[in-house]
Motif scaffolding. Structure first.
Motif, short mmCIF file in Angstrom:
data_model
loop_
_atom_site.label_atom_id
_atom_site.label_comp_id
_atom_site.label_asym_id
_atom_site.label_seq_id
_atom_site.Cartn_x
_atom_site.Cartn_y
_atom_site.Cartn_z
N MET A 42 0.82 -1.21 0.00
CA MET A 42 0.00 0.00 0.00
C MET A 42 0.85 1.25 0.00
O MET A 42 0.59 2.22 -0.72
N LEU A 43 1.91 1.25 0.83
CA LEU A 43 2.80 2.41 0.86
C LEU A 43 3.43 2.64 -0.51
O LEU A 43 3.59 3.78 -0.95
N GLY A 44 3.78 1.55 -1.19
CA GLY A 44 4.34 1.68 -2.53
C GLY A 44 3.34 2.28 -3.49
O GLY A 44 3.68 3.15 -4.31
N THR A 45 2.08 1.86 -3.41
CA THR A 45 1.05 2.40 -4.29
C THR A 45 0.80 3.88 -4.01
O THR A 45 0.67 4.69 -4.94
N VAL A 46 0.75 4.23 -2.73
CA VAL A 46 0.55 5.64 -2.36
C VAL A 46 1.73 6.48 -2.85
O VAL A 46 1.56 7.57 -3.39
N ALA A 47 2.94 5.95 -2.66
CA ALA A 47 4.12 6.68 -3.10
C ALA A 47 4.14 6.84 -4.61
O ALA A 47 4.52 7.90 -5.13
N ASP A 48 3.73 5.81 -5.34
CA ASP A 48 3.69 5.89 -6.80
C ASP A 48 2.73 6.99 -7.24
O ASP A 48 3.05 7.79 -8.14
N ALA A 49 1.56 7.05 -6.61
CA ALA A 49 0.59 8.10 -6.95
C ALA A 49 1.15 9.48 -6.63
O ALA A 49 0.99 10.43 -7.40
N ALA A 50 1.83 9.58 -5.48
CA ALA A 50 2.41 10.87 -5.09
C ALA A 50 3.51 11.28 -6.06
O ALA A 50 3.59 12.46 -6.46
N MET A 51 4.36 10.33 -6.46
CA MET A 51 5.43 10.65 -7.41
C MET A 51 4.85 11.10 -8.76
O MET A 51 5.38 12.01 -9.40
N HIS A 52 3.77 10.47 -9.16
CA HIS A 52 3.15 10.87 -10.42
C HIS A 52 2.64 12.30 -10.34
O HIS A 52 2.84 13.11 -11.25
N ASP A 53 1.97 12.63 -9.24
CA ASP A 53 1.43 13.98 -9.08
C ASP A 53 2.54 15.02 -8.93
O ASP A 53 2.36 16.19 -9.28
N MET A 54 3.69 14.60 -8.41
CA MET A 54 4.79 15.54 -8.18
C MET A 54 5.66 15.76 -9.40
O MET A 54 6.46 16.71 -9.44
N SER A 55 5.52 14.90 -10.41
CA SER A 55 6.49 14.94 -11.53
C SER A 55 6.48 16.28 -12.26
O SER A 55 7.55 16.83 -12.54
N GLN A 56 5.31 16.81 -12.56
CA GLN A 56 5.26 18.09 -13.29
C GLN A 56 5.78 19.26 -12.46
O GLN A 56 6.59 20.06 -12.95
N PRO A 57 5.36 19.40 -11.19
CA PRO A 57 5.96 20.47 -10.38
C PRO A 57 7.47 20.32 -10.23
O PRO A 57 8.19 21.33 -10.20
N LEU A 58 7.98 19.09 -10.18
CA LEU A 58 9.42 18.89 -10.07
C LEU A 58 10.14 19.35 -11.33
O LEU A 58 11.23 19.93 -11.26
N VAL A 59 9.54 19.07 -12.49
CA VAL A 59 10.15 19.52 -13.74
C VAL A 59 10.23 21.04 -13.76
O VAL A 59 11.26 21.63 -14.13
N ALA A 60 9.15 21.70 -13.35
CA ALA A 60 9.15 23.16 -13.31
C ALA A 60 10.19 23.68 -12.33
O ALA A 60 10.91 24.65 -12.61
N LEU A 61 10.26 23.05 -11.15
CA LEU A 61 11.24 23.46 -10.14
C LEU A 61 12.66 23.29 -10.66
O LEU A 61 13.52 24.18 -10.49
N LEU A 62 12.92 22.17 -11.32
CA LEU A 62 14.27 21.90 -11.83
C LEU A 62 14.65 22.92 -12.90
O LEU A 62 15.74 23.51 -12.86
N ASN A 63 13.76 23.15 -13.86
CA ASN A 63 14.07 24.08 -14.95
C ASN A 63 14.22 25.51 -14.45
O ASN A 63 15.14 26.24 -14.85
N ASN A 64 13.32 25.93 -13.57
CA ASN A 64 13.36 27.31 -13.10
C ASN A 64 14.55 27.57 -12.18
O ASN A 64 15.15 28.65 -12.22
N SER A 65 14.89 26.60 -11.35
CA SER A 65 16.05 26.80 -10.48
C SER A 65 17.34 26.80 -11.28
O SER A 65 18.28 27.54 -10.96
N GLU A 66 17.40 26.00 -12.35
CA GLU A 66 18.58 26.03 -13.22
C GLU A 66 18.70 27.40 -13.89
O GLU A 66 19.80 27.97 -14.01
#
Length: 409
Positions: free
Chosen positions: A153-177
């Motif tokens: 269950m923790l793995g499934t929850v983490a997978d969903a969280a990682m999916h939801d975080m992927s786009q904000p992380l891309v923006a954070l990575l590009n903008n901080s660079e």
């Protein structure tokens, strides 16, 4: 409201209790599963508790959002009073915090996300009934099954969280660079300020000096943190999808310590200080930079939280290092309140935490990462004196150049 007694199939020997304050949901649930299970429904948590007191219930399925007593509150009481009942929660992704708490606290064996699908929920209910019957014969096997399911269950929850975080992380990575690139022009801005700063009010000149001095380092910290977060996200997504992206297993420990101290800086209580006191030059270690950062950041932030719980103001976190022929030893020590022998015995057990908001997985992850590299991790703690964590990881042979020195204070 009890289920229809005219069932067309042989009822399960395990009774399923479904709790939902909305009558329409109870009717749909009964219609979907009445023929497969010995089913009882309740319109509230208090009604469910009354049924549990008077009937033999094997599986509890509850909605999360209910008036009076929430699903988690009901699950907590059932866990304490009827630990043999297999507990399931039906929730929405908007209730993510409540779901994570239910998983972390061991309140549920499974969770179902709304809107549920009949075939999926049918299989979950069949599994829950089987687990209940197994538990009636052997409680140890039941606990092993539930622990395995909890990790899944923790793995499934983490997978969903990682999916939801992927786009904000891309923006954070590009903008901080981009921010790091922009700060490369700051020396020129400094020259302009020295030449023409007298045209500005004194307060504005001072503010610009502070920005020119501090923003490059802050931008670099932000970009480094974004790269680490992105690497962790890719690791998780690769793990769940069996698409493993291998990061180079070689890290400069001094640079990683430096970054971990910078990330931990906001966690330090007032008057506290974190600093590296080891050699400026260390051999690389046979561990991916992201993994070494996760270990050190966890340990330093744990130390900062320990200082925050100390009755006295301030405190010191020191990271030291030693080298022998095959290993690099990194030592994180604090002069906080320390741990009791009871807490020490449980410190690296999964899900054990002394913090209400903690998951109890930090030290477990640290030990898993370190031992997976062929290293060791040891914890020493004395109540009233502080805690020391010693991490030993295999070294590589290449020598790296020393980074600029920064403390977390």
């Amino acid at each position: 409201m009890a289920g229809d007694d005219n069932r067309s199939a042989v009822p399960s020997p395990t009774t399923v209790l479904y709790v939902d304050d909305e009558r329409s949901n109870r009717i749909v649930f009964e219609h979907a599963f009445n023929k497969h299970f010995d089913l009882v429904t309740a319109a509230s948590a208090s009604e469910a508790l009354t049924i549990l007191e008077t009937s033999s219930i094997g599986v509890l399925v509850t909605d999360q959002r209910m008036p009076g007593m929430t699903g988690n509150q009901l699950l907590m009481e059932v866990k304490e009073r009827w630990p043999g009942v297999v507990r399931i929660v039906i929730t929405a992704y908007s209730d993510f915090d409540a779901l994570l708490q239910a998983v972390n606290d061991g309140l549920v064996a499974r969770y179902i996300v709304k809107p549920w699908e009949r075939e999926e929920l049918l299989e979950v209910l069949r599994w829950a009934c089987e687990v209940h019957l197994v538990g009636a014969r052997d409680a140890m096997i039941r606990e092993r099954l539930l622990k395995t399911e909890r990790l899944a269950m923790l793995g499934t929850v983490a997978d969903a969280a990682m999916h939801d975080m992927s786009q904000p992380l891309v923006a954070l990575l590009n903008n901080s660079e981009a921010l790091v690139r922009y700060t490369r022009s700051f020396p020129l801005l400094g020259d302009l300020l020295r030449l023409h700063g007298q045209l500005l009010p004194r307060a504005q000149r001072q503010e610009l000096r502070t920005i020119i001095r501090d923003l490059p380092e802050l931008a670099t910290d932000l970009f480094d943190a974004a790269k680490v977060a992105s690497a962790i996200s890719k690791q998780f997504k690769g793990l769940f999808r069996e698409e493993h992206q291998v990061e180079a297993r070689e890290a400069d420990p001094v640079r990683v310590v430096d970054h971990a101290l910078a990330v931990a800086r906001p966690q330090l209580p007032s008057g506290a200080r974190g600093r590296y006191v080891g050699p400026d030059l260390l051999p690389p270690v046979a561990l991916a930079p992201t993994d070494l950062f996760r270990v050190l950041a966890n340990l330093i932030i744990n130390a900062a939280e320990a200082l925050s719980s100390s009755p006295r103001r301030g405190g010191i976190i020191e990271v030291d290092a030693r080298v022998d022929e095959t290993m690099v030893e990194l030592v994180v020590r604090d002069d906080g309140p320390g741990m009791s022998p009871e807490a020490m015995a449980k410190a690296t057990k999964e899900y054990f935490t002394t913090r209400a908001e903690g998951t109890g997985l930090g030290l477990t992850q640290c030990r898993r990462i370190v031992e997976g590299s062929g290293g060791t991790m040891a914890i020493e703690s004395v109540e009233g004196e502080g805690t020391t964590v010693t991490v030993r990881v295999p070294r590589s042979e290449r020598v790296t150049s020393p980074p600029a020195r920064r403390d977390a204070s």
